[in-house]
Design a protein around this motif. Structure first.
Motif, PDB file in Angstrom:
ATOM      1  N   LYS A 218     -53.186  -0.870 -30.194  1.00 41.24           N
ATOM      2  CA  LYS A 218     -52.616  -2.124 -29.684  1.00 41.24           C
ATOM      3  C   LYS A 218     -51.216  -1.961 -29.091  1.00 41.24           C
TER       4      LYS A 218
ATOM      5  N   PRO B 197     -53.002  -7.586 -36.197  1.00 45.80           N
ATOM      6  CA  PRO B 197     -53.152  -7.901 -37.630  1.00 45.80           C
ATOM      7  C   PRO B 197     -54.601  -8.104 -38.068  1.00 45.80           C
TER       8      PRO B 197
ATOM      9  N   LEU C 112     -48.940  -7.424 -22.982  1.00 47.90           N
ATOM     10  CA  LEU C 112     -48.208  -7.531 -24.246  1.00 47.90           C
ATOM     11  C   LEU C 112     -48.900  -8.515 -25.196  1.00 47.90           C
ATOM     12  N   LEU C 113     -49.564  -9.512 -24.634  1.00 48.95           N
ATOM     13  CA  LEU C 113     -50.271 -10.499 -25.459  1.00 48.95           C
ATOM     14  C   LEU C 113     -51.460  -9.889 -26.200  1.00 48.95           C
ATOM     15  N   THR C 114     -51.975  -8.776 -25.694  1.00 52.28           N
ATOM     16  CA  THR C 114     -53.143  -8.161 -26.339  1.00 52.28           C
ATOM     17  C   THR C 114     -52.820  -7.631 -27.727  1.00 52.28           C
ATOM     18  N   ALA C 115     -51.545  -7.404 -28.005  1.00 54.99           N
ATOM     19  CA  ALA C 115     -51.144  -6.894 -29.321  1.00 54.99           C
ATOM     20  C   ALA C 115     -51.244  -7.961 -30.413  1.00 54.99           C
ATOM     21  N   LEU C 116     -51.442  -9.205 -30.032  1.00 49.90           N
ATOM     22  CA  LEU C 116     -51.494 -10.287 -31.024  1.00 49.90           C
ATOM     23  C   LEU C 116     -52.654 -10.144 -32.006  1.00 49.90           C
ATOM     24  N   THR C 117     -53.695  -9.419 -31.627  1.00 49.57           N
ATOM     25  CA  THR C 117     -54.854  -9.272 -32.519  1.00 49.57           C
ATOM     26  C   THR C 117     -54.727  -8.059 -33.451  1.00 49.57           C
TER      27      THR C 117
ATOM     28  N   ILE D 207     -57.106 -13.710 -21.208  1.00 53.65           N
ATOM     29  CA  ILE D 207     -55.718 -13.418 -20.825  1.00 53.65           C
ATOM     30  C   ILE D 207     -55.662 -12.649 -19.507  1.00 53.65           C
TER      31      ILE D 207
ATOM     32  N   ASP E 175     -61.356 -10.390 -30.249  1.00 55.80           N
ATOM     33  CA  ASP E 175     -60.359  -9.644 -29.489  1.00 55.80           C
ATOM     34  C   ASP E 175     -60.795  -9.504 -28.022  1.00 55.80           C
TER      35      ASP E 175
ATOM     36  N   ALA F  99     -60.542 -12.915 -26.257  1.00 55.76           N
ATOM     37  CA  ALA F  99     -59.146 -13.306 -26.051  1.00 55.76           C
ATOM     38  C   ALA F  99     -58.527 -12.519 -24.903  1.00 55.76           C
TER      39      ALA F  99
END
Length: 166
Positions: A16, A42, A35-40, A77, A70, A73
């Motif tokens: 990620k 966790p 950068l938004l792809t890192a939100l998943t 995005i 993922d 999402a």
């Protein structure tokens, strides 16, 4: 199988923070979106934790569900032209390989649902949340298809094979 699902989750979690660097190098105009792809991240760490905590079925099911969430999402995005939906094929593989014979209907149900989801969404996801240059979108599509193929290869190498009866 639980160990393989956990290893897959950990590999994806560790990827990620690296994915935006690939995007920055290959498709700079999509960098901020990536950068938004890192939100998943966790969610993948939670699956990895489940696999280490002895909650096998939950980890295996979680790996498939988190992979689907993922993928969807990121497709929303980055947009449909990013070819992110190719990661659903890795989810199909996980759904087919992550369950025991006694869980065959769970596996088949997930495989069918993922297939229907792909058919329903392919070509129907709109533009990215922010504009991406045409050349960058082609590079992003190549990156995602290549990444999905690499993930599929990892899954096939990592998941156990059934023993041959004597």
């Amino acid at each position: 199988m639980t160990s393989a699902a956990g290893a897959t989750a950990l590999v994806l979690a560790l990827n990620k923070p690296v994915y935006p660097l690939y995007v920055w190098f290959l498709a700079e105009s999509a960098f901020h979106l990536s950068l938004l792809t890192a939100l998943t991240m966790p969610l993948y760490l939670a699956v990895w934790h489940l696999s280490r905590s002895g909650k096998g079925r939950a980890a295996r099911l979680g790996m498939v569900i988190v992979g689907i969430v993922d993928t969807l999402a990121i497709a929303l995005i980055l947009g449909g032209e990013s070819e992110t939906l190719a990661f659903l094929f890795a989810c199909l593989m996980l759904a087919g390989l992550s369950f025991y014979r006694s869980e065959v209907w769970l596996s088949r149900g997930l495989v069918a649902a993922i297939f229907v989801l792909f058919v329903a969404l392919e070509g129907r996801i709109g533009a990215p949340l922010m504009p991406v240059e045409e050349d960058d979108m082609r590079s992003l599509a190549f990156l995602n298809v290549t990444g999905a193929a690499a993930l599929a290869a990892f899954i096939m190498l990592r998941f156990p094979r059934a023993e041959r009866p004597d």
